[in-house]
Write a protein that holds these residues in place. Structure first.
Motif, PDB file in Angstrom:
ATOM      1  N   HIS A  64       0.272   3.836  -2.536  1.00  0.00           N
ATOM      2  CA  HIS A  64       0.125   5.348  -2.306  1.00  0.00           C
ATOM      3  C   HIS A  64       0.832   6.299  -3.162  1.00  0.00           C
ATOM      4  O   HIS A  64       0.760   7.274  -4.090  1.00  0.00           O
ATOM      5  CB  HIS A  64      -0.146   5.159  -0.781  1.00  0.00           C
ATOM      6  CG  HIS A  64      -0.829   6.953  -0.581  1.00  0.00           C
ATOM      7  ND1 HIS A  64       0.193   7.999  -0.224  1.00  0.00           N
ATOM      8  CD2 HIS A  64      -1.668   6.686  -0.195  1.00  0.00           C
ATOM      9  CE1 HIS A  64      -0.932   8.500   0.076  1.00  0.00           C
ATOM     10  NE2 HIS A  64      -2.143   8.580   0.340  1.00  0.00           N
ATOM     11  N   VAL A  77     -10.072   7.021  10.694  1.00  0.00           N
ATOM     12  CA  VAL A  77     -11.165   7.845   9.021  1.00  0.00           C
ATOM     13  C   VAL A  77     -12.322   7.256   9.031  1.00  0.00           C
ATOM     14  O   VAL A  77     -13.314   7.324   9.874  1.00  0.00           O
ATOM     15  CB  VAL A  77      -9.909   6.366   8.141  1.00  0.00           C
ATOM     16  CG1 VAL A  77      -9.046   6.745   8.198  1.00  0.00           C
ATOM     17  CG2 VAL A  77     -10.373   5.096   8.552  1.00  0.00           C
ATOM     18  N   TYR A  95      -7.972  -0.651   2.921  1.00  0.00           N
ATOM     19  CA  TYR A  95      -6.455  -0.256   2.464  1.00  0.00           C
ATOM     20  C   TYR A  95      -6.204   0.939   3.503  1.00  0.00           C
ATOM     21  O   TYR A  95      -5.211   1.307   4.189  1.00  0.00           O
ATOM     22  CB  TYR A  95      -5.827  -0.161   1.636  1.00  0.00           C
ATOM     23  CG  TYR A  95      -5.635  -1.715   0.664  1.00  0.00           C
ATOM     24  CD1 TYR A  95      -3.676  -1.931   1.095  1.00  0.00           C
ATOM     25  CD2 TYR A  95      -6.198  -2.563  -0.035  1.00  0.00           C
ATOM     26  CE1 TYR A  95      -3.537  -3.092   0.893  1.00  0.00           C
ATOM     27  CE2 TYR A  95      -5.599  -3.797  -0.525  1.00  0.00           C
ATOM     28  CZ  TYR A  95      -4.451  -4.434   0.058  1.00  0.00           C
ATOM     29  OH  TYR A  95      -3.607  -5.718   0.101  1.00  0.00           O
ATOM     30  N   THR A  96      -7.666   2.231   3.203  1.00  0.00           N
ATOM     31  CA  THR A  96      -7.380   2.894   4.136  1.00  0.00           C
ATOM     32  C   THR A  96      -7.230   2.545   5.286  1.00  0.00           C
ATOM     33  O   THR A  96      -6.482   3.740   6.671  1.00  0.00           O
ATOM     34  CB  THR A  96      -8.630   3.701   3.297  1.00  0.00           C
ATOM     35  OG1 THR A  96      -8.511   4.388   1.977  1.00  0.00           O
ATOM     36  CG2 THR A  96      -8.568   4.836   4.395  1.00  0.00           C
ATOM     37  N   ARG A  97      -8.675   2.146   5.602  1.00  0.00           N
ATOM     38  CA  ARG A  97      -8.146   1.529   7.285  1.00  0.00           C
ATOM     39  C   ARG A  97      -7.041   0.833   8.098  1.00  0.00           C
ATOM     40  O   ARG A  97      -6.897   1.863   8.846  1.00  0.00           O
ATOM     41  CB  ARG A  97      -9.555   0.606   7.660  1.00  0.00           C
ATOM     42  CG  ARG A  97     -10.952   0.900   7.441  1.00  0.00           C
ATOM     43  CD  ARG A  97     -11.991   0.843   7.275  1.00  0.00           C
ATOM     44  NE  ARG A  97     -12.452  -0.462   6.404  1.00  0.00           N
ATOM     45  CZ  ARG A  97     -12.326  -1.715   6.596  1.00  0.00           C
ATOM     46  NH1 ARG A  97     -12.337  -2.467   7.461  1.00  0.00           N
ATOM     47  NH2 ARG A  97     -12.897  -2.465   5.460  1.00  0.00           N
ATOM     48  N   TRP A 120       0.624  -1.329   0.064  1.00  0.00           N
ATOM     49  CA  TRP A 120       0.007  -0.413   0.092  1.00  0.00           C
ATOM     50  C   TRP A 120       1.125   1.449  -0.307  1.00  0.00           C
ATOM     51  O   TRP A 120       0.262   2.393  -0.667  1.00  0.00           O
ATOM     52  CB  TRP A 120      -0.666  -0.195   1.235  1.00  0.00           C
ATOM     53  CG  TRP A 120      -1.841   1.205   1.143  1.00  0.00           C
ATOM     54  CD1 TRP A 120      -3.161   1.301   0.399  1.00  0.00           C
ATOM     55  CD2 TRP A 120      -1.773   2.612   1.808  1.00  0.00           C
ATOM     56  NE1 TRP A 120      -3.052   2.867   0.346  1.00  0.00           N
ATOM     57  CE2 TRP A 120      -2.522   3.163   1.492  1.00  0.00           C
ATOM     58  CE3 TRP A 120       0.091   2.763   2.321  1.00  0.00           C
ATOM     59  CZ2 TRP A 120      -2.529   4.687   2.286  1.00  0.00           C
ATOM     60  CZ3 TRP A 120      -0.214   4.192   2.423  1.00  0.00           C
ATOM     61  CH2 TRP A 120      -1.976   5.447   2.666  1.00  0.00           C
ATOM     62  N   ALA A 124     -14.542   4.009   4.834  1.00  0.00           N
ATOM     63  CA  ALA A 124     -13.408   3.722   3.760  1.00  0.00           C
ATOM     64  C   ALA A 124     -12.992   2.271   3.575  1.00  0.00           C
ATOM     65  O   ALA A 124     -13.003   1.058   4.227  1.00  0.00           O
ATOM     66  CB  ALA A 124     -12.029   4.276   4.868  1.00  0.00           C
ATOM     67  N   ASP A 125     -12.354   1.915   2.710  1.00  0.00           N
ATOM     68  CA  ASP A 125     -12.031   1.096   1.607  1.00  0.00           C
ATOM     69  C   ASP A 125     -10.703   0.323   2.303  1.00  0.00           C
ATOM     70  O   ASP A 125     -10.249   1.361   3.543  1.00  0.00           O
ATOM     71  CB  ASP A 125     -11.294   0.667   0.201  1.00  0.00           C
ATOM     72  CG  ASP A 125     -10.054   1.559   0.360  1.00  0.00           C
ATOM     73  OD1 ASP A 125      -9.062   1.288   0.609  1.00  0.00           O
ATOM     74  OD2 ASP A 125     -10.390   3.009   0.457  1.00  0.00           O
ATOM     75  N   ALA A 138      -5.000   4.139   7.881  1.00  0.00           N
ATOM     76  CA  ALA A 138      -4.994   4.942   9.307  1.00  0.00           C
ATOM     77  C   ALA A 138      -4.358   3.822  10.751  1.00  0.00           C
ATOM     78  O   ALA A 138      -4.035   4.650  11.096  1.00  0.00           O
ATOM     79  CB  ALA A 138      -6.242   4.928   9.072  1.00  0.00           C
ATOM     80  N   PRO A 194      -3.666   8.249   5.324  1.00  0.00           N
ATOM     81  CA  PRO A 194      -4.278   7.766   3.860  1.00  0.00           C
ATOM     82  C   PRO A 194      -4.391   9.138   2.780  1.00  0.00           C
ATOM     83  O   PRO A 194      -5.324   9.510   2.731  1.00  0.00           O
ATOM     84  CB  PRO A 194      -4.956   7.132   4.001  1.00  0.00           C
ATOM     85  CG  PRO A 194      -5.877   6.921   5.241  1.00  0.00           C
ATOM     86  CD  PRO A 194      -4.816   8.126   6.151  1.00  0.00           C
TER      87      PRO A 194
END
Length: 194
Positions: free
Chosen positions: A135, A176, A183-185, A131, A180-181, A188, A194
């Motif tokens: 990113h 977040v 990977y964002t979670r 990730w 949130a998806d 975070a 993110p």
């Protein structure tokens, strides 16, 4: 009375390495200086770190002391990262191919664990670093959501929020949105923004 066979973490480990290798191979020399969500790592340093982690796994799996391996591999040519990752991956997978490795205790830089627990932890680390690379380079759509969900669950065991500080590898959890998806979670949860 029957006992359930112990979980084999290697299939998920291979999937996480496949994903990381795809991200590493996609990095162009022009992206090496981009910042990543990992504190103090640009893309070049993060690539050096993931290659080094593979060397640590190979050393620990061979019965050596992984603490002697630097955190970031250096001296790799700008266009040599994919090859360096593939070679280090091959060495690590060769060492961890035997079933006996899974229940052997291994000495890691941060803990002494059963082999299966070490591979599970590093599966999650490679997922998180995939990730980080995605990113930094704008390739987020290429990530496996199942690996992200496994890592989010796994890090809740390996890196609970109450054991963190600003000085450790994981910062405090960043809030977040609930929708949130994964990977964002995950990012975070690990303290990335993110």
């Amino acid at each position: 009375m029957t006992t359930e066979p112990a979980h084999d973490p290697r299939p998920a480990f291979v999937r996480a390495l496949d994903q990381a290798e795809q991200q590493v191979a996609a990095v162009s020399p022009g992206e090496l200086g981009k910042r990543t969500p990992c504190a103090d790592y640009d893309v070049r340093a993060l690539l050096g770190h993931v290659v080094s982690v593979l060397h640590k796994l190979e050393r620990a799996g061979s019965g050596g002391d992984a603490r002697g391996v630097p955190d970031v591999a250096e001296g790799i040519a700008d266009d040599g990262w994919a090859r360096a990752f593939a070679e280090a991956r091959g060495e690590a997978e060769r060492v961890w191919a035997g079933d006996g490795q899974l229940d052997r205790m291994v000495e890691l830089p941060w803990a002494t664990l059963r082999g299966r627990d070490a591979l599970e932890a590093y599966t999650h680390e490679f997922t998180a670093h995939s990730w980080d690379l995605a990113h930094a380079t704008g390739r987020l759509a290429e990530l496996d959501p199942d690996l992200g969900a496994r890592a989010l669950e796994g890090f809740s065991k390996f890196a609970p929020p109450e054991e963190r500080s600003e000085q450790g590898p994981f910062s405090p959890v960043v809030p977040v949105a609930d929708d949130a998806d994964v990977y964002t979670r995950l990012a975070a949860y690990l303290g990335r923004r993110p």
